[in-house]
Design an enzyme around this catalytic site. Structure first.
Site, PDB file in Angstrom:
ATOM      1  CE  LYS A  79      -3.803  -2.388   2.248  1.00 21.16           C
ATOM      2  NZ  LYS A  79      -4.440  -2.835   3.488  1.00 21.16           N
ATOM      3  CD  GLN A 121      -3.395  -4.594   6.552  1.00 17.77           C
ATOM      4  OE1 GLN A 121      -3.323  -3.594   5.846  1.00 17.77           O
ATOM      5  NE2 GLN A 121      -3.983  -5.702   6.138  1.00 17.77           N
ATOM      6  CG  ASP A 129      -9.912  -0.381   4.955  1.00 17.77           C
ATOM      7  OD1 ASP A 129      -9.696  -0.620   3.746  1.00 17.77           O
ATOM      8  OD2 ASP A 129      -9.177  -0.789   5.873  1.00 17.77           O
TER       9      ASP A 129
END
Ligand code: NAP
Length: 285
Positions: free
Chosen positions: A51, A95, A118
């Site tokens: 990422k 994460q 997200d």
């Protein structure tokens, strides 16, 4: 049969994002993404590194925050609060999975919904469910982008989703309902999986069981999207990544199919960059 090339499409999307980021910079805004990694799970480390690399390539500022696996929930919450207040950060991603002593829901609910790239915050989930999506989870968003790119319109299609996680199946279901597909959702307690999958014009599978969808479970001419990513440690595919679809045999039957790797996976990161760019644009208002 056409292979849906997510790798090529992700490169195209990343180039578009790079251009838009450069435009935004002229207004003095550099999109910024903060990624919090708690612990030392090797797969999570790899995802975070990838990422970060993609952000830098697209001209997005990337801040990686690594915390010890024993970090307290309070410390993580405190870090998120600081990022919520930081104007140089437009996207915050924690994460997953988090260590067991940390309440994942509590963490996700603490992220400012406007920075929730997200799309996991209940506020963003609610907006998606009510047909007014804002920041949408990256993997199902990537699937929709693939369909659009190849001119596949889900409206009116009989769609079957296998897997009902908050990350993949549920947001996928809502995106497809919003697009007016007729959606069936299957999970671990579905009585007769094949009865549902074999009727689908559009079959989307995100379970995590290698090659679980066999040829006889797929309708002739179906569009097949494989979200699964499984690293094989045994047999013919040892050391390789495979999906949840038995690709070699299913590919002959369908009109379109995503490969693994090179299908949905690369699109997930591209959509993360897109969400970060959009969050940065929204910060102007
Ligand atoms: P997850 O949270 O473990 O969810 C798996 C889902 O599959 C659950 O809803 C489960 O049902 C269902 N399931 C399990 N066994 C089943 C069976 N025998 N028949 C039908 N459904 C079954 O996993 P996830 O995070 O959604 O990930 C799923 C897969 O997608 C994994 O391989 C993951 O690596 C991959 N993934 C890929 C990307 C990408 O970028 N391409 C992104 C995210 C995930 P219950 O809810 O009833 O238990």
């Amino acid at each position: 049969m056409t292979v849906l090339d997510g790798k090529a499409l992700s490169n195209k999307v990343k180039e578009e994002i790079k251009l838009e980021t450069a435009e935004l910079k002229k207004e003095g805004i550099i999109p910024g993404l903060a990624v919090i990694l708690v612990g030392d799970d090797p797969a999570s480390k790899t995802y975070v590194a990838s990422k970060e690399k993609s952000c830098i390539a697209a001209g997005i500022f990337s801040e990686k925050i690594t915390m010890n696996k024993d970090a307290t929930q309070e410390r993580v919450l405190d870090r998120i609060a600081k990022l919520n207040a930081d104007d140089s950060i437009h996207g915050i991603l924690v994460q997953l999975p988090l260590p067991d002593h940390i309440d994942t829901n509590k963490i996700l609910e603490t992220i400012d919904p406007k920075k929730d790239v997200d799309g996991f915050h209940v506020s963003n989930v609610g907006q998606l469910v009510t047909g007014n999506p804002n920041l949408v989870p990256c993997t199902p968003l990537g699937v929709m982008r693939i369909l659009k790119e190849y001119g596949i319109n889900p409206t009116g299609m009989d769609a079957c989703i296998v897997g009902v996680s908050n990350i993949v199946g549920k947001p996928m279901m809502n995106l497809l309902i919003n697009a007016r597909a007729t959606v069936t959702v299957c999970h671990s307690k579905t009585k007769d999986l094949k009865a549902h999958t074999s009727k689908a014009d559009l079959l989307i599978v995100g379970v995590g069981i290698p090659h679980m969808i066999k040829e006889d479970m797929v309708k002739d001419g179906a569009v097949v999207i494989d979200v699964g990513i499984n690293r094989m440690t045994w047999g013919k595919y040892e050391g390789k990544l495979v999906g949840d679809i038995d690709y070699e045999n299913v590919a002959n039957k369908c009109s379109y199919i995503t490969p693994v790797p090179g299908g949905v996976g690369p699109m997930t990161i591209a959509m993360l960059l897109k969400n970060t760019l959009n969050a940065a644009k929204m910060s102007r208002q």
